[in-house]
Structures are given as structure tokens and as C-alpha cells.
Design an enzyme around this catalytic site. Structure first.
Site, PDB file in Angstrom:
ATOM      1  N   THR A  42       0.863  -1.193   0.000  1.00  9.81           N
ATOM      2  CA  THR A  42       0.000   0.000   0.000  1.00  9.81           C
ATOM      3  C   THR A  42       0.891   1.233   0.000  1.00  9.81           C
ATOM      4  O   THR A  42       2.071   1.154  -0.332  1.00  9.81           O
ATOM      5  CB  THR A  42      -0.984  -0.039   1.195  1.00  9.81           C
ATOM      6  OG1 THR A  42      -1.931   1.022   1.050  1.00  9.81           O
ATOM      7  CG2 THR A  42      -0.296   0.120   2.537  1.00  9.81           C
ATOM      8  N   ASN A  43       0.352   2.402   0.347  1.00 11.81           N
ATOM      9  CA  ASN A  43       1.152   3.631   0.363  1.00 11.81           C
ATOM     10  C   ASN A  43       0.678   4.519   1.506  1.00 11.81           C
ATOM     11  O   ASN A  43      -0.225   4.159   2.259  1.00 11.81           O
ATOM     12  CB  ASN A  43       1.056   4.342  -0.991  1.00 11.81           C
ATOM     13  CG  ASN A  43      -0.374   4.665  -1.339  1.00 11.81           C
ATOM     14  OD1 ASN A  43      -1.022   5.454  -0.676  1.00 11.81           O
ATOM     15  ND2 ASN A  43      -0.894   4.009  -2.370  1.00 11.81           N
ATOM     16  N   HIS A  44       1.299   5.701   1.605  1.00 11.26           N
ATOM     17  CA  HIS A  44       1.055   6.549   2.781  1.00 11.26           C
ATOM     18  C   HIS A  44      -0.217   7.396   2.727  1.00 11.26           C
ATOM     19  O   HIS A  44      -0.453   8.203   3.615  1.00 11.26           O
ATOM     20  CB  HIS A  44       2.216   7.530   2.954  1.00 11.26           C
ATOM     21  CG  HIS A  44       3.465   6.876   3.452  1.00 11.26           C
ATOM     22  ND1 HIS A  44       3.507   6.177   4.621  1.00 11.26           N
ATOM     23  CD2 HIS A  44       4.708   6.830   2.926  1.00 11.26           C
ATOM     24  CE1 HIS A  44       4.733   5.730   4.809  1.00 11.26           C
ATOM     25  NE2 HIS A  44       5.482   6.102   3.790  1.00 11.26           N
ATOM     26  N   ARG A  95      -8.246   2.340   1.548  1.00  4.80           N
ATOM     27  CA  ARG A  95      -8.015   2.292   2.991  1.00  4.80           C
ATOM     28  C   ARG A  95      -7.836   3.699   3.570  1.00  4.80           C
ATOM     29  O   ARG A  95      -7.058   4.483   3.071  1.00  4.80           O
ATOM     30  CB  ARG A  95      -6.746   1.476   3.266  1.00  4.80           C
ATOM     31  CG  ARG A  95      -6.366   1.373   4.719  1.00  4.80           C
ATOM     32  CD  ARG A  95      -4.944   0.867   4.877  1.00  4.80           C
ATOM     33  NE  ARG A  95      -3.982   1.589   4.055  1.00  4.80           N
ATOM     34  CZ  ARG A  95      -3.475   2.777   4.357  1.00  4.80           C
ATOM     35  NH1 ARG A  95      -3.816   3.374   5.462  1.00  4.80           N
ATOM     36  NH2 ARG A  95      -2.618   3.372   3.544  1.00  4.80           N
TER      37      ARG A  95
END
Ligand code: CTP
Length: 397
Positions: A209-211, A237
Site C-alpha cells: 500500500t502507500n502513505h 483504505r
């Protein structure tokens, strides 16, 4: 009647400030969320403690909190409010408003507010009747400010005449009427907003995923909904609750988001592509937890489909807004994305700008369209969302 409305109540230094307590209470019981901004002199007439207790919010007087230096942003207050009601409004404050003087928080907030503004004058009969005051009220009316006429009756000076602040119940009715009248600028429009990070599973317990926190996209969905648009928020998310009045659909992967977005887009007037979508996803998802071995592990990734580019191909006369997050050659890369994905405009944030990008509550963006770039200062994400909504409104006009 005011359920879900944000009312910013401005209190100035008049003896009628005691009625602001009742006014605040009535606004609250009508369902409004109330924040109070006071002039320094108003504190002599009614205590901040009273107003804070009744509004259930801290009172704002100074540009900075003297305790901790926190900045009270007049711009975000103006953006938050659905109506800015200044009651009581003294002759002095009305005069300053009419001339654009901004020497306290209440006045700077007036100058930056984009919502409807109402004033309830309170003063002695001669002050009210004075040509200077009447001229100032005329100027304010011409600028779109609603003036809630004072009543006639006994005044604090002992004289009798027109100048007594309207009764709180009457002021609340005027605010309700003002908000009903103010047509929602995006009523009847439908938007799709993508937000948050996608999750690309590797196995049943691990993922890529990422920030992205989703804050920017959620703020945009909320800004559009508050202007009357019907908003569907396609969310990856995030930890955020759905904004009021917004339909949220949760998705996990880039592929899920692609399917949902391409299905929803045709029945909208436009989309804002704010999600941080994975560009790569594991080529295979293990159905059992991968056990570690002694050596390195290689996961083969394959490209995901570009949702924005696909909507760009489908768009016809729909509006399409994209984001670009760049670390170098920002303008050149964003211009290329504008063209390649067929965006009407791109919101560019550069990770090199302090306060911009992931997680934080602020952002510093440049709005880029085929006619040029508009660089905005550092703002909180709700203000950035307001500016994006303004640009969408202008383009749809
Ligand atoms: N976007 C999308 N679907 C993808 C990838 C991106 O909808 N699969 C959207 C984003 O929501 C954003 C814009 O496209 O509005 C960002 O463009 P993109 O080319 O993905 O930017 P980067 O990933 O930053 O591109 P690059 O890796 O080339 O910098």
C-alpha cells in the site's frame, strides 16, 4: 431547522452581547454546530467561558492562541461556516466591515468568508440613525450582507427608539431563511470522488500500500456535498469516517476501484481522482501465508490499470480532475499528466514543499489547467478542497 449547519457567531462589544448567549443556545437547539468569534471588547460584556460552554467549542478572539501559539485561521473559519452571523454588530464593526478594515479576527474572517453573512446591529437610536451608519449599512447590503433590522424599544441609554438588537428567536428565523434562500451552487450535480490508498494483497496477511491518508479526497467529497452535489466517495483504505451526506463505497484493490469507477462514472457530471492507486500489484496472490525461507524473496509485480486515464477516454463533456504528486520537475510532469489523462485540471502537490502531501492536515497545491497554473499558498486541506470546489463550479457554469 439548522440541523447539520455550521454557524459562525461573531460577537462584538455591545451591551446586547448578553443576548448572544441566548442566541447561541437557540442556534444549538435548532441543530446547528456553532463556533464563536469575539472582538477583544466583547469579552468585557460577556465572558468567553459562557459562550464556550453554550457553543461547546473554544472561543476565538486572537489570531494566535497566546498559550501555545496555535494559529486561528480566519480563512478556514470562513470556509467551515455555512453562515457567518455577527450579532450584536456595533456601529464601529459595521463601519470597519463596510471599509474592509481587518484589525481583529472577527473582521478578517468577514473579509475571507465565502458563505452568506448576516449582521444584527445593536446601538443607540442616534448612532443607528446617523447618516454614516446608514451609509455603511447600505454598503454592506450592496455587498450581499443580510441586515437583520433592529427593533424599536427601550435602549440601554434609557432612550427609546430603533437600535435594540432583534430578539434572538427572530435572528435565528432570519438565518434559517437566509440559508434556505441561498441556493446550493452544485445542487443537481453528481460527482464521483476517489480517495485513500488501495491495498494489493500478497498473501492472506501481507499487502502493498502507500502513505495516503485519504484526508484530501474526503475533504473534497465533503466540500462538494456541502454545495448540494450528490457525491459518491469511492474509498480505499483510510481511518476517516464518511463525510455527512456522502455515499461511501469501500474498495480494496486498484482492480476493484477500476471496476467501480468505470461503472459509476457515466451517471455523473464529473469525477475527482484523489486516490493513491497502486501502479503495480503482485502477479499472484498466495492463498496461504507465505512461509519464510533462508534466501531472499522476489515478488513479481504487474501493472494495474489506470483508472483516471480510462475515465479520461470515457469522459465526453464530463469534468475530470486529477492529482499529481511529484518530487522533481513537478510542473512538467503534471502538464504531461493533464494532457495524457485528459484532465480538465490537475491539482499538483510537490513533496518538496514543506506541509504538502501525505497525512498532514495542510497542503500546498498548484491548480494547473490548459490555460496555465495558479499556485496557492499553504492551506489546510479543507480550504484546498474549497478552492477545488470553486474551480469545479466555475468550469460547470
Ligand atoms: N490514478 C488512477 N489510477 C491509477 C493511477 C493513478 O486513477 N492506476 C490517478 C490518481 O488518482 C491521480 C492521477 O491518476 O489523480 C495520478 O497520476 P499518476 O500517473 O498515477 O501519478 P503517479 O503515480 O504519481 O505517476 P508517476 O509514477 O508517473 O509519477
Amino acid at each position: 431547522m439548522l440541523k447539520g449547519r455550521n454557524i459562525l457567531l461573531g460577537v462584538t462589544g455591545s451591551i446586547a452581547a448578553y443576548k448572544a448567549a441566548m442566541l447561541c443556545r437557540l442556534l444549538k437547539t435548532s441543530g446547528a454546530d456553532v463556533r464563536v468569534v469575539m472582538t477583544p471588547l466583547a469579552k468585557q460584556f460577556i465572558t468567553p467561558l459562557t459562550m464556550a460552554t453554550l457553543s461547546k467549542n473554544p472561543i476565538l478572539v486572537e489570531f494566535f492562541d497566546p498559550e501555545n501559539g496555535a494559529w486561528n485561521s480566519h480563512v478556514s473559519l470562513g470556509e467551515w461556516a455555512d453562515c457567518y452571523l455577527i450579532a450584536p454588530a456595533t456601529a464601529n464593526t459595521l463601519a470597519k466591515m463596510a471599509c474592509g478594515i481587518a484589525d481583529n479576527l472577527l473582521l478578517t474572517t468577514y473579509l475571507s468568508a465565502r458563505c452568506p453573512v448576516a449582521v444584527a446591529p445593536a446601538m443607540d437610536l442616534d448612532m443607528y440613525a446617523h447618516p454614516a451608519t446608514q451609509e455603511n449599512l447600505e454598503k454592506l447590503r450592496a455587498a450581499g450582507v443580510a441586515v437583520i433590522e433592529p427593533d424599536e424599544g427601550e435602549l440601554a441609554s434609557g432612550l427609546c427608539g430603533k437600535g435594540r438588537m432583534a430578539e434572538p428567536a427572530q435572528i435565528v428565523r432570519s438565518v434559517e431563511a437566509l440559508l434556505d434562500q441561498k441556493k446550493k451552487s452544485l445542487a443537481g450535480k453528481r460527482f464521483l470522488v476517489t480517495a485513500g490508498a488501495t491495498i494489493e494483497p500478497i498473501d492472506p496477511v501481507r499487502y502493498l500500500t502507500n502513505h495516503s491518508s485519504g484526508k484530501m479526497g474526503y475533504a473534497i467529497a465533503e466540500a462538494l456535498a456541502r454545495r448540494g452535489a450528490e457525491v459518491t466517495l469511492l474509498s480505499g483504505r483510510t481511518c476517516l469516517p464518511a463525510p455527512e451526506g456522502v455515499r461511501r463505497i469501500d474498495v480494496l484493490t486498484a482492480a476493484d476501484m477500476y471496476r467501480a469507477a468505470t461503472e459509476l462514472f457515466p451517471s455523473t457530471d464529473g469525477a475527482v481522482m484523489c486516490a493513491a492507486v497502486a501502479d503495480y500489484t503482485p502477479a499472484e496472490v498466495a492463498d496461504r501465508k507465505l512461509k519464510k525461507g533462508d534466501g531472499d524473496l522476489t515478488i513479481r509485480l504487474c501493472r494495474t490499470r489506470d483508472i483516471a486515464a480510462e475515465l479520461g477516454r470515457m469522459k465526453n463533456d464530463r469534468l475530470l480532475v486529477g492529482f499529481a504528486l511529484e518530487t522533481h520537475d513537478a510542473l512538467a510532469h503534471a502538464t504531461e499528466k493533464l494532457r495524457r489523462k485528459n484532465f480538465d485540471f490537475v491539482v499538483l502537490n510537490s513533496l518538496q514543499d514543506p506541509g504538502a502531501g501525505f497525512r498532514g492536515d495542510t497542503n500546498k497545491v498548484t491548480l494547473l489547467d490548459p490555460s496555465g497554473a495558479e499556485e496557492l499558498p499553504l492551506m489546510c486541506k479543507t480550504e484546498v478542497a474549497g478552492r477545488i470546489a470553486d474551480k469545479i463550479e466555475n468550469l460547470l457554469r
